[in-house]
Scaffold this active site. Structure first.
Site, mmCIF file in Angstrom:
data_model
loop_
_atom_site.group_PDB
_atom_site.id
_atom_site.type_symbol
_atom_site.label_atom_id
_atom_site.label_comp_id
_atom_site.label_asym_id
_atom_site.label_seq_id
_atom_site.Cartn_x
_atom_site.Cartn_y
_atom_site.Cartn_z
ATOM 1 N N ASP A 36 0.889 -1.147 0.000
ATOM 2 C CA ASP A 36 0.000 0.000 0.000
ATOM 3 C C ASP A 36 0.937 1.209 0.000
ATOM 4 O O ASP A 36 2.105 1.108 0.373
ATOM 5 C CB ASP A 36 -0.917 -0.027 1.235
ATOM 6 C CG ASP A 36 -2.117 0.886 1.045
ATOM 7 O OD1 ASP A 36 -3.134 0.694 1.723
ATOM 8 O OD2 ASP A 36 -2.030 1.799 0.175
HETATM 9 C C1 GLC Z 1 -4.281 4.290 -0.219
HETATM 10 C C2 GLC Z 1 -5.184 3.076 -0.091
HETATM 11 C C3 GLC Z 1 -5.032 2.073 -1.199
HETATM 12 C C4 GLC Z 1 -4.764 2.794 -2.504
HETATM 13 C C5 GLC Z 1 -3.401 3.454 -2.384
HETATM 14 C C6 GLC Z 1 -3.086 4.280 -3.618
HETATM 15 O O1 GLC Z 1 -3.652 4.536 1.000
HETATM 16 O O2 GLC Z 1 -5.098 2.392 1.157
HETATM 17 O O3 GLC Z 1 -6.246 1.313 -1.269
HETATM 18 O O4 GLC Z 1 -4.767 1.880 -3.594
HETATM 19 O O5 GLC Z 1 -3.287 4.279 -1.237
HETATM 20 O O6 GLC Z 1 -3.965 5.348 -3.716
#
Ligand code: GLC
Length: 749
Positions: free
Chosen positions: A229
């Protein structure tokens, strides 16, 4: 591109840079070796492609794209084909926008209805979650676009999401929180998995070897790559050693650390090479599956979004069949959501929607008048708006209140504190229902809400967050151009404190203990025989369905066989409709503590009035199994089960017992501290103890008499004999030390 040939061409520095992004949304290019940078983006229900200012929380602008219904709505369709249709459509849009990986599906289990991102997730049930995720992923990847199932794993709240430690026992971990991901990996072979921010049992997901390698790769056979993430990396070297391939966003500041670790010998370059190969495999697969000249028709996408929304909506109440409404009746449309519907959630899934259709825009040819009733930006009742709405309601044939949760109440990044709708909405609904009993409430919510006015209104239609065409879908359903066929993929509890996670949410001192174990959602409410507001799997239709003729192809089986189940579903009403048929396996209780019933299959069948169709299901070992930590695998306990065919988890229409004999052997090394009952649970123990049982029971009888007539009936004798550790029989002079040692040795052999 032959990765094996390219790998030796790469310098150590280039390798270290390749396992982090080149920027916020792209992998790292190495021009001199023709390694391109490929783009990934959110997800999961539309493209959040950021052309310039990049952020991971949906604050910055992204390109215009079609916004489809949110995960919570999609799950209520119980329709694998529908999720496949979405995956296919998103695949086309990604190809048109040169996106190589879509960051979805979002598939964490709904442990608490308070989780701020529940709108994005599917269900409280892992089977439904896994099936829908697999359908979406297969279709998306068939279009040559990689998926990235998230957030792996046990990320079930927003509070402290980047640091919190999810403390969960091994059985619950596998049976509830990993089972959906496991099904996805085994059935859809996804290219990407996104590890979550949080810890699992003390170790961050981004460096959790048990999660990313032992379970994901060794047990499940995952052959794709793991991406973090955004910002989830803690110790990059430990991450590499644990099975983490790509750090996002890039470029980060870990490349030099990797180079130093390899140079110093603390990191084997082969470990780095594995991650580099996994990333390059994705990059080159994207390149080869790039479809040229795809133009995505957004109008068509918009229509698909609306169609999905009509299939996901759940009709929760329809007293006196007030719905569908007569197009001639004078309607009052009340509530800002009628003109400005809430159709998506907030955060990284937020889409710059192509075209939003409100109910008012869609209500062409329908006699209605509008009153705002309440401001979604406020929660305190605006008396003037309320009075206007009540006046309008008085003079109308029917009132439709468009209500729901607001962007401030539920979102990525934080959790809710209550199930309540804003006070001004509850007050409004009560007030208009007071003056006009023909009041219909249309909800726009990403997760369960309390409904104190439930018994005062005539009908409730839950649109959830139904995507950019939600207004047209609502009108189509309200006026009978479509027949509601969704069913709840999560329980609506009567009150928040009824929820099994209530005592341990969102945790304390940086950790959250999943003390409810496997008893999540309906698994808990059923076991505790609790009333709920609306049960898992519940949803009404404008027509009615009859269930008949349940047949099983066997009523005795072993866990190595499959069971074929079929039954007939008949439409006994006046409207064409679709019925979601659910299959549960009911446990009557063995040694293992288990939920009463668990969803093991489902289908959706369309029937014209009086039409009847046969539906068939094939159940295998997993339908009866629980996760057995002692063998680190799924295991069936011999016993009698029931196959239940249901309209909801609380509406079992047909059932029939089936006896299952297990072939599982749980290796146990017995000791003198095991009880006779435990030894007798394995055949070796029965053989060794059979000849001694009589002597033991006689000895027990004497002991009990000596202790003084403890009213030792047979039950007491039985219990004492079977639940006493072997060593105690020596203390009571019933067995000798040698006998006990001999028994233990013989059984362990
Ligand atoms: C965010 C989310 C994730 C997302 C990523 C990119 O923190 O938790 O679901 O795909 O960052 O935006």
């Amino acid at each position: 591109m032959d990765i094996k040939k390219i790998l030796p061409e790469l310098s150590l520095k280039e390798k270290a840079e390749l396992i982090a992004g080149g920027d916020f949304w792209h992998t790292k290019a190495v021009e001199r070796l023709n390694i391109p940078a490929v783009m990934m983006t959110d997800g999961p229900i539309g493209l959040r492609k950021q052309a310039d200012k990049a952020d991971h929380l949906g604050i910055g602008e992204s390109i215009v794209s079609v916004c489809f219904p949110a995960g919570a709505a999609l799950a209520a369709s119980f329709d694998r084909d529908l999720l496949a249709k979405l995956g296919e459509t998103l695949g086309d849009e990604c190809q048109a926008e040169d996106i190589s990986m879509l960051l979805g599906p979002a598939m964490n289990i709904k442990r608490s209805p308070l989780c701020g991102r529940n709108f994005e997730y599917f269900s409280e049930d892992p089977y439904l979650t896994g099936q829908l995720a697999a359908a979406y992923v297969k279709a998306l990847e068939k279009k040559g676009v990689a998926s990235c199932a998230k957030h792996f794993a046990v990320n079930n709240q927003e509070k402290f999401r980047m640091t919190s430690d999810s403390v969960v026992d091994e059985r619950s971990l596998h049976e509830i929180y990993l089972a959906g991901f496991e099904m996805l990996v085994r059935e859809a072979h996804p290219q990407g998995i996104m590890c979550s921010y949080n810890k699992i049992n003390g170790v961050y997901a981004s460096e959790n070897q048990e999660l990313l390698t032992d379970i994901l790769r060794k047990q499940w056979g995952f052959e794709g790559f793991v991406v973090t993430d955004w910002g989830a990396v803690k110790d990059r070297v430990q991450g590499l050693l644990s099975g983490l391939d790509l750090e996002m966003p890039g470029p980060g500041n870990n490349a030099q650390k990797i180079v130093d670790a390899v140079t110093s010998g603390s990191l084997d370059e082969a470990v780095l090479d594995k991650a580099v190969c996994n990333v390059l495999k994705f990059v080159f697969a994207s390149k080869s599956s790039k479809a040229e000249n795809i133009v995505f028709d957004r109008e068509k996408g918009h229509a698909i979004s609306g169609k999905l929304a009509t299939e996901c909506a759940v009709l929760l109440k329809n007293n006196g069949n007030i719905l569908p409404l007569n197009k001639k009746c004078k309607a009052a449309f009340i509530g800002e959501f009628a003109v400005n519907p809430r159709y998506q959630g907030g955060g990284s899934s937020h889409i710059n929607a192509y075209k939003v259709t409100s109910a008012v825009m869609a209500a062409t040819g329908i006699p209605y008048e509008y009153a705002e009733g309440f401001k979604t930006k406020e929660s305190v009742t605006n008396q003037k708006l309320l009075a206007e709405a009540v006046e309008l309601a008085k003079g109308s044939d029917v009132v439709v209140v468009f209500a729901g949760l607001t962007d401030v109440i539920e979102s990525e990044g934080y959790d809710r504190k209550t199930l309540a709708l804003p006070e001004n909405q509850n007050a409004l609904i009560e007030a208009v229902a007071e003056v006009n009993p023909k009041t219909v409430v249309v909800l726009h919510n990403g997760s369960p809400v309390a409904m104190p006015w439930k018994d005062k209104v005539a009908a409730i239609l839950d649109m959830y967050l139904g995507g950019e065409d939600v207004g047209a879908a609502a009108i189509a359903l309200l006026y009978g151009n479509a027949n509601p066929c969704g069913k709840l993929a999560e329980t609506f509890p009567l009150k928040l404190s009824d929820n099994p996670s209530f005592l341990n949410f969102p945790g304390e001192n940086g950790h959250v203990e999943y003390r409810e174990g496997v008893f999540v959602g309906y698994r808990y409410y059923d076991k505790k025989e609790m009333d709920v507001l609306f049960p898992f799997g519940y949803g009404l239709s404008y027509t009615a369905f009859e269930y008949n003729d349940l047949t099983l192809d066997k009523t005795h089986m072993t866990d190595t066989e499959t069971l074929t189940v079929s039954c007939k579903i008949k439409n006994t009403g006046e409207y064409t409709g679709k019925e979601i048929v659910q299959v549960y396996i009911r446990n009557y209780g063995g040694n293992i503590i288990r939920p009463i019933r668990e969803l093991r299959d489902f289908t959706k069948v369309e029937l014209n009035p009086r039409e009847e169709k046969t539906v068939e299901f094939t159940l295998n070992k997993r339908a009866f199994a629980y996760y057995e930590p002692r063998i680190m695998d799924w295991c069936v306990e011999s016993g009698i089960y029931s196959v239940e065919i249901a309209a909801s988890s609380r509406d079992i229409r047909l059932e029939f017992p089936v006896e299952v004999k297990s072939t599982a052997v749980i290796p146990t090394t017995f000791t003198r501290y095991n009880t006779i009952g435990q030894l007798m649970s394995v055949s070796a123990g029965q053989q060794v103890l059979e000849p001694l049982l009589r002597k033991v029971q006689e000895g027990m009888g004497n002991v009990l008499t000596t202790i003084g007539e403890m009213g030792a009936g047979n039950e007491m004798m039985q219990a004492m004999t079977f639940e006493m550790p072997l060593v105690s029989f020596v203390l009571f002079g019933i067995l000798t030390e040698e006998q006990v040692d001999g028994i233990v040795k013989a059984v362990n052999k």
